[in-house]
Each structure stands twice: as C-alpha cells, then as structure tokens.
Design a protein around this motif. Structure first.
Motif, PDB file in Angstrom:
ATOM      1  N   THR A 151      -0.755 -12.744  -6.871  1.00 55.33           N
ATOM      2  CA  THR A 151      -1.547 -14.146  -6.362  1.00 55.33           C
ATOM      3  C   THR A 151      -1.545 -15.071  -7.574  1.00 55.33           C
ATOM      4  N   VAL A 152      -2.046 -14.251  -8.785  1.00 53.72           N
ATOM      5  CA  VAL A 152      -2.077 -14.964  -9.996  1.00 53.72           C
ATOM      6  C   VAL A 152      -1.237 -15.671 -10.184  1.00 53.72           C
ATOM      7  N   LEU A 153       0.236 -15.108 -10.288  1.00 48.37           N
ATOM      8  CA  LEU A 153       1.508 -15.632 -10.662  1.00 48.37           C
ATOM      9  C   LEU A 153       1.992 -16.014  -9.715  1.00 48.37           C
ATOM     10  N   GLU A 154       1.780 -16.261  -8.386  1.00 51.28           N
ATOM     11  CA  GLU A 154       2.293 -16.999  -7.650  1.00 51.28           C
ATOM     12  C   GLU A 154       4.021 -16.243  -7.331  1.00 51.28           C
ATOM     13  N   LEU A 155       3.830 -14.961  -7.158  1.00 48.51           N
ATOM     14  CA  LEU A 155       5.169 -14.530  -6.698  1.00 48.51           C
ATOM     15  C   LEU A 155       4.765 -13.512  -5.357  1.00 48.51           C
ATOM     16  N   ASP A 156       5.864 -13.027  -4.998  1.00 47.79           N
ATOM     17  CA  ASP A 156       5.983 -12.414  -3.914  1.00 47.79           C
ATOM     18  C   ASP A 156       6.868 -11.071  -3.754  1.00 47.79           C
ATOM     19  N   GLY A 157       5.774 -10.274  -3.127  1.00 42.79           N
ATOM     20  CA  GLY A 157       6.756  -8.613  -3.391  1.00 42.79           C
ATOM     21  C   GLY A 157       6.809  -8.116  -4.558  1.00 42.79           C
ATOM     22  N   GLU A 158       6.681  -6.861  -4.194  1.00 39.14           N
ATOM     23  CA  GLU A 158       6.524  -5.952  -5.260  1.00 39.14           C
ATOM     24  C   GLU A 158       7.819  -5.952  -6.528  1.00 39.14           C
ATOM     25  N   GLN A 159       7.251  -6.121  -7.296  1.00 38.62           N
ATOM     26  CA  GLN A 159       8.217  -6.797  -8.843  1.00 38.62           C
ATOM     27  C   GLN A 159       8.329  -6.022 -10.043  1.00 38.62           C
ATOM     28  N   PRO A 160       8.796  -4.954 -10.784  1.00 38.38           N
ATOM     29  CA  PRO A 160       8.942  -5.052 -12.127  1.00 38.38           C
ATOM     30  C   PRO A 160       8.365  -5.942 -13.219  1.00 38.38           C
ATOM     31  N   LEU A 161       7.576  -6.039 -14.019  1.00 43.18           N
ATOM     32  CA  LEU A 161       6.892  -6.673 -14.784  1.00 43.18           C
ATOM     33  C   LEU A 161       6.535  -6.388 -15.671  1.00 43.18           C
ATOM     34  N   PHE A 162       6.687  -7.590 -17.054  1.00 43.50           N
ATOM     35  CA  PHE A 162       6.644  -6.760 -18.267  1.00 43.50           C
ATOM     36  C   PHE A 162       5.484  -7.353 -19.294  1.00 43.50           C
ATOM     37  N   GLY A 163       4.912  -6.936 -19.939  1.00 44.37           N
ATOM     38  CA  GLY A 163       3.708  -7.241 -21.069  1.00 44.37           C
ATOM     39  C   GLY A 163       3.596  -6.379 -22.246  1.00 44.37           C
ATOM     40  N   ARG A 164       2.063  -6.425 -22.577  1.00 51.74           N
ATOM     41  CA  ARG A 164       1.540  -6.211 -24.356  1.00 51.74           C
ATOM     42  C   ARG A 164       0.184  -6.370 -24.270  1.00 51.74           C
ATOM     43  N   TYR A 165       0.120  -5.082 -25.132  1.00 57.04           N
ATOM     44  CA  TYR A 165      -1.112  -5.551 -25.094  1.00 57.04           C
ATOM     45  C   TYR A 165      -1.288  -6.112 -26.955  1.00 57.04           C
ATOM     46  N   ASN A 166      -2.043  -7.081 -27.093  1.00 55.18           N
ATOM     47  CA  ASN A 166      -2.255  -7.540 -29.201  1.00 55.18           C
ATOM     48  C   ASN A 166      -3.272  -7.639 -28.719  1.00 55.18           C
ATOM     49  N   VAL A 167      -3.568  -7.461 -30.097  1.00 53.49           N
ATOM     50  CA  VAL A 167      -5.018  -7.936 -31.119  1.00 53.49           C
ATOM     51  C   VAL A 167      -4.977  -9.260 -32.051  1.00 53.49           C
ATOM     52  N   LEU A 168      -5.512  -9.322 -31.920  1.00 50.43           N
ATOM     53  CA  LEU A 168      -6.097 -10.868 -33.500  1.00 50.43           C
ATOM     54  C   LEU A 168      -6.647 -10.179 -34.033  1.00 50.43           C
ATOM     55  N   TYR A 169      -6.865 -10.551 -35.267  1.00 46.43           N
ATOM     56  CA  TYR A 169      -7.495 -10.198 -36.834  1.00 46.43           C
ATOM     57  C   TYR A 169      -7.570 -11.229 -37.281  1.00 46.43           C
ATOM     58  N   ASP A 170      -9.065 -11.396 -37.905  1.00 44.87           N
ATOM     59  CA  ASP A 170      -9.323 -12.666 -38.618  1.00 44.87           C
ATOM     60  C   ASP A 170      -8.381 -12.217 -40.692  1.00 44.87           C
ATOM     61  N   PRO A 171      -9.137 -13.577 -41.062  1.00 41.34           N
ATOM     62  CA  PRO A 171      -8.703 -12.904 -42.585  1.00 41.34           C
ATOM     63  C   PRO A 171      -9.320 -10.757 -43.699  1.00 41.34           C
ATOM     64  N   ALA A 172     -10.070 -11.039 -42.212  1.00 40.33           N
ATOM     65  CA  ALA A 172     -11.239  -9.689 -43.178  1.00 40.33           C
ATOM     66  C   ALA A 172     -10.649  -8.201 -42.366  1.00 40.33           C
ATOM     67  N   ASP A 173      -9.543  -8.613 -41.761  1.00 40.49           N
ATOM     68  CA  ASP A 173      -8.903  -7.479 -40.847  1.00 40.49           C
ATOM     69  C   ASP A 173     -10.217  -6.720 -39.615  1.00 40.49           C
ATOM     70  N   ARG A 174     -10.724  -7.625 -38.410  1.00 41.44           N
ATOM     71  CA  ARG A 174     -12.076  -7.604 -37.912  1.00 41.44           C
ATOM     72  C   ARG A 174     -11.293  -8.457 -36.551  1.00 41.44           C
ATOM     73  N   PRO A 175     -11.301  -7.502 -35.634  1.00 37.74           N
ATOM     74  CA  PRO A 175     -10.714  -8.012 -34.708  1.00 37.74           C
ATOM     75  C   PRO A 175     -11.648  -9.204 -34.468  1.00 37.74           C
ATOM     76  N   LEU A 176     -10.412  -9.992 -33.851  1.00 35.91           N
ATOM     77  CA  LEU A 176     -11.277 -11.723 -33.022  1.00 35.91           C
ATOM     78  C   LEU A 176     -10.997 -11.807 -31.694  1.00 35.91           C
ATOM     79  N   ALA A 177     -10.254 -10.855 -31.150  1.00 34.40           N
ATOM     80  CA  ALA A 177      -9.848 -10.065 -29.426  1.00 34.40           C
ATOM     81  C   ALA A 177      -8.717  -9.470 -29.503  1.00 34.40           C
ATOM     82  N   GLU A 178      -8.837  -8.801 -27.952  1.00 33.95           N
ATOM     83  CA  GLU A 178      -7.967  -7.367 -27.585  1.00 33.95           C
ATOM     84  C   GLU A 178      -7.677  -8.297 -25.796  1.00 33.95           C
ATOM     85  N   VAL A 179      -5.946  -8.170 -26.538  1.00 29.63           N
ATOM     86  CA  VAL A 179      -5.738  -8.934 -24.954  1.00 29.63           C
ATOM     87  C   VAL A 179      -4.080  -8.111 -24.605  1.00 29.63           C
TER      88      VAL A 179
END
Length: 193
Positions: free
Chosen positions: A148-176
């Motif tokens: 629905t969100v990617l406007e696709l039809d049927g089951e499909q193999p997709l690829f992704g990642r988990y990423n963490v963005l850090y500030d200069p003090a090495d504190r996480p800004l976001a996990e996505v």
C-alpha cells in the motif's frame, strides 16, 4: 566500515511498532551481509550516508516526505514515512524512524515536528554534523502494508537496512528501518567518473 548490530531483533523496533499499531504481524525478514545485498540495492543501501542524499542522486531529483503516522513514544518522536520523488510523487522508500528530539536545536526540532522534509534533508539544510552507521541489511517479502505505502502489487522481495545516525558526541540522533521499492534498471550515480 559497516557495523553489525549486535542485539538481534532490537533493530526492527521502529518497524515493529508501526505493525503493532496496525494490528498486523511483522513480515518475515532475512538478515544479509552487505556484500550479499544484490545490485542495485547494494549501492543504494550499503554505505554510511543518509538515504535522502543517496536517493536524490539515484533518482536525479529532490526527495519529499509523506508522513503516515507520527507522535511521541518512549521519550522520542517516532514516525512512519514514505519518501517520494518530488517531481513524480513516486514512492522511493518506506521508513520507520525513532528521532531523539532532545538532541536537536529549536529550529531543526521544529522542522522535524512539521513533517515536511526527510530528516537527512533537514540535517544537510541546517549544516548539522552527523554520521551514519548501518547496523543490518535485510530482505523482506512485501505484504499488504508495504504494498500500500510503496504502491506495489503482489508479494515481492524487497531490500532494506537499519541505520543509526549519530551526532559528533556519538549520541544517537535517530534509528531508522528503511525499505526500498523494486529498483529500475541502471546503477547509482555516485558522482565518480
């Protein structure tokens, strides 16, 4: 260097929350080593950059944001989003992100809460220093929610990642958690000859 996330399953949390709120089980996810991600997805995912910048280069246009859901959760701001190519409106990524608002100044925090720009675009526009450290790469079969969100039809193999963005003090800004739609032919424009 790509860092392997040590605590298995924790990295899925931003996406798991979205599925739980929809009353749906998380689709099966298969972890992959970076070199095992097929091209062109490897070029789009296996790097230490924010996805907004990479997707802008790949699609040759600005990337916009469509917020599906946003709100506070466990001391952070979470949102589920679709990144879209600004010219065509075509979905180019489905993402579930947890943002630590207390680590941003007033202006970037306001921009994040407005939900008009992807986080990567805000960081660049505001000249904020950050580092990306992908912690996992994966394959997932699309389901009703992803289709629905990617406007696709049927089951499909997709690829992704988990990423963490850090500030200069090495504190996480976001996990996505970031999932890409099927890629068209071609390769990523890296800007190198």
């Amino acid at each position: 260097m790509i860092h392997v996330h040590e605590q298995r399953g924790e990295w899925l949390e931003p996406l798991r929350s979205y599925y739980a709120s929809a009353g749906r089980p998380l689709p099966a996810v298969t972890l992959l080593a970076g070199p095992d991600v097929p091209r062109p997805y490897r070029d789009l995912l296996v790097h230490e950059e924010d996805m907004t910048s990479v997707l802008e280069r790949y699609h040759g246009e600005a990337i916009g944001l469509r917020v599906l859901r946003a709100g506070p959760q466990d001391g952070a701001w979470t949102r589920e989003v679709v990144l879209v190519a600004s010219g065509s409106g075509k979905p180019v990524e489905f993402g579930a992100i947890r943002i630590h608002l207390d680590r941003f100044g007033p202006r970037p925090r306001e921009m994040i809460l407005e939900g008009r720009r992807p986080l990567g675009g805000i960081l660049k526009e505001e000249g904020l220093s950050y580092r990306c450290r992908p912690g996992a790469f994966f394959r997932v079969r699309s389901d009703t929610i992803i289709n629905t969100v990617l406007e696709l039809d049927g089951e499909q193999p997709l690829f992704g990642r988990y990423n963490v963005l850090y500030d200069p003090a090495d504190r996480p800004l976001a996990e996505v958690v970031e999932i890409l739609p099927p890629a068209g032919p071609g390769h990523v424009n890296t800007g190198e000859p």
